[in-house]
Design a protein around this motif. Sequence first.
Motif, PDB file in Angstrom:
ATOM      1  N   GLN A 129      -5.242   1.238  -2.466  1.00  0.00           N
ATOM      2  CA  GLN A 129      -4.753   1.777  -1.187  1.00  0.00           C
ATOM      3  C   GLN A 129      -3.665   2.829  -1.398  1.00  0.00           C
ATOM      4  N   ILE A 130      -2.790   2.570  -2.351  1.00  0.00           N
ATOM      5  CA  ILE A 130      -1.691   3.520  -2.553  1.00  0.00           C
ATOM      6  C   ILE A 130      -2.215   4.788  -3.232  1.00  0.00           C
ATOM      7  N   LYS A 144      -3.290   6.950  -0.490  1.00  0.00           N
ATOM      8  CA  LYS A 144      -2.138   7.622   0.132  1.00  0.00           C
ATOM      9  C   LYS A 144      -1.626   8.772  -0.714  1.00  0.00           C
ATOM     10  N   GLY A 174       2.940   2.802 -10.582  1.00  0.00           N
ATOM     11  CA  GLY A 174       3.339   1.994  -9.441  1.00  0.00           C
ATOM     12  C   GLY A 174       4.277   0.873  -9.844  1.00  0.00           C
ATOM     13  N   ALA A 221       4.083   8.037  -3.081  1.00  0.00           N
ATOM     14  CA  ALA A 221       3.563   7.223  -1.978  1.00  0.00           C
ATOM     15  C   ALA A 221       4.289   5.888  -1.940  1.00  0.00           C
ATOM     16  N   PHE A 261      -4.023  -3.167  -3.337  1.00  0.00           N
ATOM     17  CA  PHE A 261      -3.039  -2.166  -2.883  1.00  0.00           C
ATOM     18  C   PHE A 261      -2.856  -1.032  -3.884  1.00  0.00           C
ATOM     19  N   THR A 262      -3.237  -1.242  -5.130  1.00  0.00           N
ATOM     20  CA  THR A 262      -3.229  -0.113  -6.062  1.00  0.00           C
ATOM     21  C   THR A 262      -4.231   0.936  -5.575  1.00  0.00           C
ATOM     22  N   HIS A 317       3.925   2.065  -0.026  1.00  0.00           N
ATOM     23  CA  HIS A 317       2.942   1.255   0.695  1.00  0.00           C
ATOM     24  C   HIS A 317       3.530  -0.119   0.977  1.00  0.00           C
ATOM     25  N   GLU A 336      11.372   6.714   0.088  1.00  0.00           N
ATOM     26  CA  GLU A 336      10.384   7.767   0.299  1.00  0.00           C
ATOM     27  C   GLU A 336      10.921   9.147  -0.045  1.00  0.00           C
TER      28      GLU A 336
END
Lengths: 212, 786
Positions: B310-311, B314, B46, B74, B307-308, B76, B67
Motif C-alpha cells: 500500500q505504501i 502511495k 520503510g 510516503a 501495507f508495504t 501510511h 511528512e
Amino acid sequence: MRDDDDPNPKDPEAKPDVSGVSRRDFLKISGLSITLPLVGEPKMAMAAGQQVVVHGPGKVPMEFSINGRRLKADLEPRVTLLDALRDQFELTGAKRVCDRGECGTCTVLLDNKPVYSCSVLAIEAQRKAITTVESLMQDGKLHPVQQAFVDNDASQCGFCTPGFIVACKAFLDRHPHPTPEDIRHGLSGNLCRCGTYNGIRKAIAQVAQKGA
Amino acid sequence: MPDYAWPDAEHRTLIGKRISRVDSPAKVSGQAKYTYDVHRPGMLYGKVLRSPYAHAKLVSVDTSAAEKMPGVKAVHIVQGPGSTIHWEGDEIVAVAAVDELAAEDAVRAIKVEYQQLPYLVTDTEPPQGSAEGQGPLSMDDIDDMLDNQVPSQQMVNQIQQYGITAKPSEDTLKGLKSDGATDAVLDAIRAAAVHPDAGSRPKSNYQKSAAQTLGDPDKAFAEAEVVSEGLYGVPLITHCCLESHGSISEWTDADHLFTHISTQNVSGIPGQMAEPLKTPASNIRVHQDHVGGGFGSKFSPDRWGIFTAQISKKADGKPVRIMLERAAELKVAGARPSAYARVKVGAKKDGTVVAWQSLSWGTGGPGGGGMPPIPYVFAVPNQRKEHTAIRNNIGPARAWRAPNHPQAAVLTMCALDDLAAKLNMDPVEFFGKNLDMAKPRQNIYREELAIAADLMGWKQKWHPRRQNQSGMVRGVGVSFHTWGGRGHASDCDLTIHPDGSVELKLGSQDLGTGTRTCILIVAAETLGLPIEAIQLQIGDTIYPPSGGSGGSTTIGGVSSSTRRAAVDARDSLFAQVAPALNAQPDQLECVNGRIGVKGDSSRSLSWKEACSKLGAMPLTVRGKNPDKSKPPDLTNSGVGGVQMAEVEVDTETGVVRVTKMVAVQDCGLIIDLKTAESQCYGALIMGISYSLFEEKIMDPGTGRMLNPDMQFYRLAGLSDIPELVVKMMTGKGYDERGVIGLGEPPVISPGAAISNAVANAIGVRVPFLPLTPDRVLAVLGQKAGA
C-alpha cells in the motif's frame, strides 16, 4: 559487559581504533556543549580535553578498500559498515540479523581480523582492508573452508553461513589445528537457528586435517 | 499405464544416497540472494512506528511533522485513532523514505496519543473457576484454530456445537479456505447457528477450550496400584528466524504488483494479498530465491506485507522495502503457544498405564489456543482432560515447527517418566511395556527404542533416581513422537528441449531443508541423467503452484509431482525415439545419460541424440500431486521417532549441559539421506536450544517483552552442542511406504528427553522448560528443604 566501542568482541587483544571517531567518542562529543568554528573544514571540537575532528551531520565522502578494490561513497557518519556494504556496494553476503553485535551473521574481516560489521561505523573502517565472504572464492573455486561446508552440509537456510564462513576462515588461519575446546571457544560468537553446528564442526575438522 | 512407482532399491542410483545440497555453493560464497538482500532500483526504505503498550486505544495519530521531513516519500497510517492495540509492538504508522535513517528519523517525529487499557501478559495457572465456557465462535476464533492446526473434524464439531457470532461473507470463507480450512469446515460455518449478541460481550481472559473423558478414569485411578502427580510445562518461545519477516513491493503499473517476500508459501501469497489490496491475485507476482528460516511463521503476507504494497502505491509504485528489525521480529512475528499441565497418571504394579488426568492451560496470545494432543503417542485407555486457553496480550502465536507436539511430548513423556520412577522401573522397560498403546506404530517404536538404547549406551548410563546428590551428576532420558507428513498439492512442469536440455519449474520454495536437491534427485533418477543436467526453477508465482512448506508436507508433494512429470516426459520421449532404435517404447530405458534398449547395449543413443528426435518443439508435461489417475500414491502419512538425551548437571550452579543425544527416525522412503540427516541434527540442536535457553519473557509491570534481542533471547551456540547421533530407519518396512515429511518430527522429542534426563540426574523433576540454572537450583533447594 563489553565496551561499546570495541568493534571486535571476538578478539580482546585488538586495540580500539584511534584514528577516526569511535562510537564512544561520538557519544562524548554529542554529550558535550562544544563550540564549533563557524567556517573552515574540517570541523574541530574539544572533547575529553582533546581536539577531535567532527564529521557530519549529513553525508560525508568516504573511501574504502573492500576486497582489494577502492570504493567511494557519500555516507552519513552514523552508517554502519554492514549497511554500507549491503546498501551501497551490494555486497549482501554479510547479513543483518541482530544489528547489535550478538549473532555474528555480519562477520567480515577488518585488516584480517573478524569483526561484527554491524558494530563498526563505516567511517571507522576507512584505511583498513575490508574482506567480505564474496572475495573468498578464487578463480571460480571455493575456498577450502567453503568446500568443507558444502561437503559436510554445514548450511541449511544459509542465512548464518556467510558469517560463519568468514569466522571459520579467520579462526583456522590462527588455529590451523584446533582442539575441540578451541573450536567451542573460538566460534561461539556466531549463531545459527536451523542447527547446522554439527556440520560446521565437521567442516572445521576437515579443513584442519587437510589444511586450508 | 506408465509405472510411476518409486524404483526399488536395486534400481536407485541417486534416491536414498547422500547427495550434497545443490545450493550450498551459492550459500557458502555469499551469492545466494534472500529477500533481505534484494536491492531494487530506486528502492525506498520503510520503517514502522510500533505501540509501546500491550493493550491500548489509539486516541490520536499526528504524522504532520514526519511528512515534511527530508527524504520522506510516503506515510501510511496502519491503525488510526479508535483502533485497539492488542500487543506491544503492534503496527501503527509506516513511513517510506530514501534511506533507513531518514525513515527512522521520521518515525521518531510521529506523535501518538494512547489510552492505556488493562492487559495480561502472564500465562500462570488460571485461578480456579475463572474459565468461561466456550461461546459462539468468531471468525478470528476459527482462524486461530486453523493456525493451531486443529483437526478438521474437531473444528466441525465445535462449530456445530457452539455456533458462530456472525454470518461471514463468501470472501471471508475464501480467505479461510486459503488459510487451510477444509470444505467440511466451510460447510459447517455456512450451516451454523448465528448468535450475534455473543460477539459483543467482553470475553474473559480464561476460556475452557476442551474437556474430554474417555473410558472410566475414576474407576481406573481407584484400581491403579501406583499413582504419580506432577506439574509440567513449556513456555512461549519465538521463531527467531535469522532472516526477519518482510518484503519489497513495487507496482510495475497501476494494477500489477511485484513482491519479493520472505515466505514459506510462494504460491499461496497472491491469494492472500488480493482481497486487502483489491487487486486480482493474477496481477500479483511473488518471487523468492532463498529464505532465511521460517519454522512455521511465514505462510502469510502479514499485515506488514500488505501495507508495504500500500505504501509503495502511495509512493508512485516505487519499490518499498520493509524488513522487521530484530526486536519487532521477536515481539510480533510469531511465537509458539505455551502449555502447562497438572497431570495425574496411574499404573498397575507391572508398569501398565491405566489412567490419565490432566488440567492443562496455555496461551497463544489474543487467540487463546488449543489443547495439545495429550496424552501423546500413548493412548491411555481411561482419560479425563480439561484445557483452559488464556487470551492475553503477549503477542500473536503462529505454527512453530510441529505445532502443539513438542508441548504434548513434554506434558506426556515427563509425567510418564515420573510414574516410571515411582514404579522403580527403567523408563526404557516401562515405555517399552506400554508401546501397545502406541498403535499403529508400536512395532516401529519398538525397533527404534532398541536401536536408540544401543546407540546411547542406555544400559550402562541409566541409574535409578538418586536423592541428595552433590557435585556433577549425570542422567539419561527418553521420549517418543509422531507426525503425519503427507505430501501437499503440487504441480510441476518438466520440459525436455530438442537440444537435450531439461528444465523443471514449480512454485515451491526451499527453506534450507534440501527441497531443490530432492526435486533434482527425483528428476535425474527418473531420466537417467546427472543432477547437473537439469535446470530447476522454483520460488516464483509464474511457475505451477506448489503448496506452502509447512507440516512436513513439501517433500512428499514435490517429489510426487516431479516423479509423475518425469515418468510421463520420459515415456513420451521413448515413444519418439523408439523407431530410431528399432524398438518398442516399452523396451527402452534411460540410464547414465543414454536411452537404449533394455538388455541390448549395442542399441542406444546419447541423451542429446535422443532428444533431437523431438523435432523443433520442446516436450512439456505437467506432473501433479495428488493424482489418482496416475497411481500409486507416492507419498504417505505417519512416522514414529525415538530420542534419547544424556545430560550433566552441576548441582552447585544449576547449569545443565547436554552431553549426548540420539535420534532414531523413520520417514518412509528417503530421497536424500544427507539432507535428511541434517534435518535431524538441526532439530536436535533446535531442541537443545528451546530446552535449555529459550523463553519469551514478558514484564507484568509494563506489558513489554524483556528480551527482544539475541543476547537475552538466547539461541544455543556451537559450544552448547554435544555428540549427536542420528539413525534414519530405511530399507524393508520403511521404503515401501512412500515419501513422508521429516521437518517436524525430530524437533518434537528433545524437550521431553532432556527434561527426563535432568530428572534422572538430579533425582527430582524441574517442572518447566527451559531448564535454566535458577529453575534447577529452585527444585534442588526445595528438595533439600532450603
